[in-house]
Design an enzyme around this catalytic site. Structure first.
Site, PDB file in Angstrom:
ATOM      1  N   CYS A  75       0.835  -1.206   0.000  1.00  0.00           N
ATOM      2  CA  CYS A  75       0.000   0.000   0.000  1.00  0.00           C
ATOM      3  C   CYS A  75       0.867   1.252   0.000  1.00  0.00           C
ATOM      4  CB  CYS A  75      -0.922  -0.074   1.225  1.00  0.00           C
ATOM      5  SG  CYS A  75      -1.483   1.484   1.900  1.00  0.00           S
ATOM      6  N   CYS A  78       0.437   3.849   2.749  1.00  0.00           N
ATOM      7  CA  CYS A  78       0.936   3.304   4.026  1.00  0.00           C
ATOM      8  C   CYS A  78       2.419   3.601   4.183  1.00  0.00           C
ATOM      9  CB  CYS A  78       0.712   1.795   4.104  1.00  0.00           C
ATOM     10  SG  CYS A  78      -1.026   1.330   4.110  1.00  0.00           S
TER      11      CYS A  78
END
Ligand SMILES: [Zn+2]
Length: 154
Positions: A75, A78
């Site tokens: 991600c 993230c």
């Protein structure tokens, strides 16, 4: 690799003076190195959550509000949050516990909290969820989110 290791009974932390690994049980009044008696500093970096049992133990026993970042290695946002959450952990050591849950490694937790997008951040206090928010944000905004979630506790 983090110098902190979480399990269901507490944290294993490395003595900053002699390098000894020490187990600091949840609820311990003071933490001293078993070898050189140096006082062990509070966690100043995000604690990686290895499983659901450890997560529950941390949430239930933490003396301070706990910020949990749900993330995954694939991600992109993230990865942007990672240094910010690390900054929050080092700036607030001893006042705030910062933890990370890799939703690929511990999918039970993602399921339990109904997480549909990552990063999602939670604040837990005294064993209960106080707030959650999704999306990448800088350290100052994470701190403001925590302050809003647990007024007077942070
Ligand atoms: Zn030591």
């Amino acid at each position: 690799m983090s110098t902190l290791q979480l399990d269901a009974t507490g944290l294993i932390t490395t003595c900053p003076k002699c390098g000894q690994r020490n187990r600091v049980t949840f609820g311990a009044r003071e933490a001293r190195c078993g070898k050189c008696k140096t006082e062990l500093p509070p966690a100043a970096e995000p604690i990686e959550v290895p499983d659901e049992t450890s997560f529950d133990a941390l949430i239930q026993n933490a003396a301070h509000p706990v910020v949990v970042d749900f993330w995954a290695p694939w991600c992109g946002p993230c990865r942007m949050v990672a240094p910010e959450i690390a900054r929050v952990a080092s700036a607030n050591a001893g006042r705030l516990v910062v933890a990370k849950v890799n939703t690929d490694d511990v999918p039970e937790l993602g399921e339990r909290f109904g997480i549909r997008s990552i990063p999602t951040m939670f604040v837990f206090d005294r064993g209960r969820e106080a707030a959650r928010t999704s999306g990448a944000m800088p350290a100052a905004q994470i701190e403001a989110f925590v302050r809003g979630a647990v007024p007077g506790r942070f």
